[in-house]
Design a protein around this motif. Structure first.
Motif, short mmCIF file in Angstrom:
data_model
loop_
_atom_site.label_atom_id
_atom_site.label_comp_id
_atom_site.label_asym_id
_atom_site.label_seq_id
_atom_site.Cartn_x
_atom_site.Cartn_y
_atom_site.Cartn_z
N GLY A 198 6.11 9.40 15.79
CA GLY A 198 5.23 8.45 15.13
C GLY A 198 4.84 8.90 13.74
O GLY A 198 4.95 10.09 13.40
N ARG A 199 4.37 7.92 12.95
CA ARG A 199 4.00 8.21 11.57
C ARG A 199 2.99 7.18 11.08
O ARG A 199 3.06 5.99 11.43
CB ARG A 199 5.26 8.14 10.68
CG ARG A 199 5.05 8.52 9.21
CD ARG A 199 6.19 8.00 8.36
NE ARG A 199 6.22 6.54 8.36
CZ ARG A 199 7.23 5.80 7.91
NH1 ARG A 199 8.33 6.39 7.45
NH2 ARG A 199 7.16 4.48 7.93
N ASP A 200 2.04 7.64 10.25
CA ASP A 200 1.14 6.75 9.51
C ASP A 200 1.57 6.78 8.06
O ASP A 200 1.68 7.86 7.46
CB ASP A 200 -0.31 7.24 9.60
CG ASP A 200 -0.93 7.02 10.98
OD1 ASP A 200 -0.33 6.28 11.80
OD2 ASP A 200 -2.01 7.59 11.24
N LEU A 201 1.79 5.59 7.48
CA LEU A 201 2.25 5.49 6.11
C LEU A 201 1.36 4.53 5.33
O LEU A 201 1.15 3.39 5.77
CB LEU A 201 3.70 4.98 6.07
CG LEU A 201 4.35 4.95 4.69
CD1 LEU A 201 4.82 6.34 4.29
CD2 LEU A 201 5.54 3.98 4.68
N ARG A 202 0.83 4.98 4.21
CA ARG A 202 0.07 4.08 3.35
C ARG A 202 0.97 3.62 2.20
O ARG A 202 1.65 4.42 1.57
CB ARG A 202 -1.16 4.79 2.76
CG ARG A 202 -1.99 3.84 1.86
CD ARG A 202 -3.28 4.48 1.42
NE ARG A 202 -3.07 5.67 0.62
CZ ARG A 202 -3.88 6.72 0.61
NH1 ARG A 202 -4.96 6.73 1.36
NH2 ARG A 202 -3.62 7.77 -0.15
N THR A 203 0.96 2.31 1.98
CA THR A 203 1.66 1.75 0.83
C THR A 203 0.64 1.59 -0.30
O THR A 203 -0.36 0.89 -0.13
CB THR A 203 2.29 0.40 1.18
OG1 THR A 203 3.23 0.59 2.25
CG2 THR A 203 3.00 -0.19 -0.02
N GLU A 204 0.88 2.26 -1.38
CA GLU A 204 -0.06 2.24 -2.50
C GLU A 204 -0.01 0.89 -3.23
O GLU A 204 0.92 0.11 -3.06
CB GLU A 204 0.25 3.38 -3.47
CG GLU A 204 0.36 4.76 -2.82
CD GLU A 204 -0.94 5.24 -2.18
OE1 GLU A 204 -1.99 4.58 -2.35
OE2 GLU A 204 -0.92 6.28 -1.49
N ILE A 205 -1.01 0.65 -4.04
CA ILE A 205 -1.09 -0.60 -4.77
C ILE A 205 0.12 -0.79 -5.68
O ILE A 205 0.60 -1.91 -5.88
CB ILE A 205 -2.39 -0.67 -5.60
CG1 ILE A 205 -3.62 -0.58 -4.66
CG2 ILE A 205 -2.46 -1.95 -6.42
CD1 ILE A 205 -3.71 -1.70 -3.65
N ASP A 206 0.64 0.31 -6.21
CA ASP A 206 1.79 0.22 -7.12
C ASP A 206 3.12 0.20 -6.38
O ASP A 206 4.18 0.24 -7.00
CB ASP A 206 1.77 1.36 -8.13
CG ASP A 206 1.88 2.73 -7.46
OD1 ASP A 206 2.05 2.79 -6.22
OD2 ASP A 206 1.79 3.76 -8.18
N GLY A 207 3.09 0.17 -5.03
CA GLY A 207 4.31 0.12 -4.25
C GLY A 207 4.79 1.46 -3.75
O GLY A 207 5.72 1.52 -2.93
N GLY A 208 4.21 2.55 -4.21
CA GLY A 208 4.58 3.87 -3.72
C GLY A 208 4.13 4.06 -2.28
O GLY A 208 3.45 3.20 -1.70
N ALA A 209 4.52 5.17 -1.68
CA ALA A 209 4.19 5.41 -0.27
C ALA A 209 3.69 6.84 -0.08
O ALA A 209 4.19 7.77 -0.71
CB ALA A 209 5.41 5.17 0.60
N THR A 210 2.70 6.98 0.81
CA THR A 210 2.13 8.28 1.14
C THR A 210 2.10 8.45 2.65
O THR A 210 1.54 7.61 3.36
CB THR A 210 0.69 8.41 0.59
OG1 THR A 210 0.69 8.19 -0.82
CG2 THR A 210 0.11 9.77 0.90
N VAL A 211 2.71 9.51 3.15
CA VAL A 211 2.65 9.82 4.59
C VAL A 211 1.30 10.46 4.87
O VAL A 211 0.97 11.51 4.32
CB VAL A 211 3.80 10.75 5.01
CG1 VAL A 211 3.63 11.15 6.48
CG2 VAL A 211 5.15 10.08 4.80
N LEU A 212 0.52 9.83 5.73
CA LEU A 212 -0.81 10.31 6.06
C LEU A 212 -0.82 11.22 7.29
O LEU A 212 -1.63 12.14 7.39
CB LEU A 212 -1.75 9.12 6.32
CG LEU A 212 -1.88 8.11 5.17
CD1 LEU A 212 -2.69 6.91 5.63
CD2 LEU A 212 -2.54 8.77 3.96
#
Length: 334
Positions: A52-66
Motif C-alpha cells: 500500500g501507499r499514500d500519495l499526495r498530488t500537489e497543486i502543480d501536478g507533482g506527487a509526494t509519497v506520504l
C-alpha cells in the motif's frame, strides 16, 4: 452435469469499474492490494502479499509519497495460523503475531502487538486490518479451482459465517438454500474484471501481476476538498484469476461520501455496486447511507458494533470501516 457444475451460480452483475479517475490536484490517494497465493497447491498454505501507499498530488501536478508499507504473511491451511510475517519498513513487534489465528481474534492481536497503530491511520495498519477478510475470501480459489470437495456436512454455524450474518447469508436466500440442500457452499460466477490500472504510472502503487488461482483484494481511498466540503471516494474489488488466466470480479463497491471539514462528520454516503456474488446482496448497499451524521473518528468500532444483520454486507462494512482513515489523509490534503 458434474457436482462442480451443479454448484456454480451466477452472481449479481452490476457495472464493474473500467477506469481509475485521474489524480486530482491537492488530493491524497491511498491504494492497497492483498494478493492471496497458494504456491504449494490449492489446499496448501496461503501466502499473502499486501502492499500500500499514500500519495499526495500537489497543486502543480507533482506527487509526494506520504507513507508506504509491505507485508508478506504465510498462513497455515486449514488452521489459519500465522507461520511467518515480514514487513517493510521492519517492525519487530509483528513477531508477536506468529502463531495467532489469522481470522478470529487477529485484529485484537494486532492492537496488542502495535498499540497506537490504529490511531495513526497508517498504511501498515490498513494492510493488517484487511488481512482477515482477504484471507477468508481467498477460499473462493479452492472451489473455483475445482479442488477435491469435502463430503456433504451439516450446515455450518461458525463464528465467521452463519445464517443472517449479512444480506448474502440470509436464512432463506440463494446461498443458504443451496448450502442446506447440498452441504457445501455454492460457487458464484462473477463478470470479467476490467483493467483499472490507469496510464498514469503513479495512479496505483507497484504490485506484481496476479498469477493463476490467485485472489486479489484492492482498495483505493481518495480524499480532496471541493466547494467547501471534503469529498471521499472509496473503491473496493475482490477478484479471482482462474487456472486459465481469466480474472473475474467476486465483490465490488465504490462508496461516494462527503465530510464536513470542521466537525469531521459524514454529510452523505452512498454505495455503487460493481458486482456481488448472490441475488440478495444488493439490498445491503443502502446501509452505506447510515454513515450520514457519524464522526470519522472511531468509525471502525461503530461499523463493527452496529452495522450487522441482513441489511448489511460484511465486505461493504470493511470498506466503510476503512473510511476512518479519511481523517489521517485529510490532514495532508492541500
Amino acid at each position: 452435469m458434474t457436482s462442480q457444475e451443479q454448484r456454480r451460480l451466477q452472481g449479481y452483475r452490476g457495472a464493474p469499474a473500467t477506469v481509475t479517475p485521474p489524480r486530482r490536484p491537492g488530493s491524497v490517494r491511498r491504494t492497497t492490494t492483498h494478493d492471496s497465493l497458494r504456491p504449494d497447491g490449492l489446499l496448501g498454505a496461503v501466502t499473502l502479499f499486501a502492499r500500500g501507499r499514500d500519495l499526495r498530488t500537489e497543486i502543480d501536478g507533482g506527487a509526494t509519497v506520504l507513507d508506504e508499507a509491505r507485508l508478506e504473511v504465510e498462513v497455515d491451511y486449514p488452521r489459519r495460523q500465522v507461520r511467518r510475517i515480514v514487513a517493510e519498513p521492519a517492525q519487530p513487534r509483528l513477531a508477536e503475531l506468529i502463531g495467532v489465528n489469522a481470522s478470529a481474534g487477529f485484529r485484537g492481536a494486532v492492537a496488542e502487538a502495535l498499540p497506537g497503530e490504529r490511531e495513526s491511520g497508517s498504511v501498515r495498519f490498513q494492510l493488517l486490518d484487511d488481512l482477515p477478510t482477504a484471507l477468508l475470501v481467498s477460499g473462493y480459489a479452492i472451489s473455483a479451482g475445482q479442488a477435491p470437495l469435502p463430503a456433504p456436512v451439516p450446515r455450518p454455524r461458525s463464528g465467521l459465517q452463519y445464517p443472517d450474518l449479512c444480506a448474502g447469508w440470509i436464512a432463506e436466500g440463494t446461498l443458504m438454500s443451496r448450502l442446506t440442500e447440498t452441504g457445501v457452499v455454492p460457487i458464484s460466477d462473477g463478470p470479467l474484471a476490467p483493467e483499472v490500472e490507469p496510464a498514469d504510472p503513479l495512479g496505483w502503487h507497484e504490485h506484481d501481476p496476479l498469477p493463476p488461482h490467485g485472489m486479489r483484494r484492492r482498495r483505493r481511498l481518495e480524499v480532496w476538498r471541493a466547494d467547501g466540503i471534503v469529498r471521499v471516494e472509496g473503491f473496493f474489488r475482490d477478484s479471482h484469476r482462474s487456472g486459465d488466466g481469466v480474472e473475474t470480479v467476486v465483490h465490488e463497491y465504490t462508496v461516494h461520501a462527503t465530510v464536513d471539514p470542521d466537525t469531521r462528520r459524514f454529510l452523505t454516503s452512498e454505495a455503487e455496486i460493481g458486482a456481488l456474488p448472490w441475488p440478495e446482496c444488493p439490498v445491503a448497499a443502502a446501509s452505506a447511507g447510515r454513515l450520514a451524521g457519524l464522526p470519522v473518528a472511531g468509525l471502525r468500532t461503530e461499523v463493527r458494533r452496529n452495522f450487522t444483520g441482513r441489511s448489511t454486507c460484511t465486505h461493504l462494512n470493511d470498506t466503510l470501516r476503512a473510511l476512518e482513515d479519511v481523517g489521517a489523509l485529510l490532514d495532508h490534503v492541500r
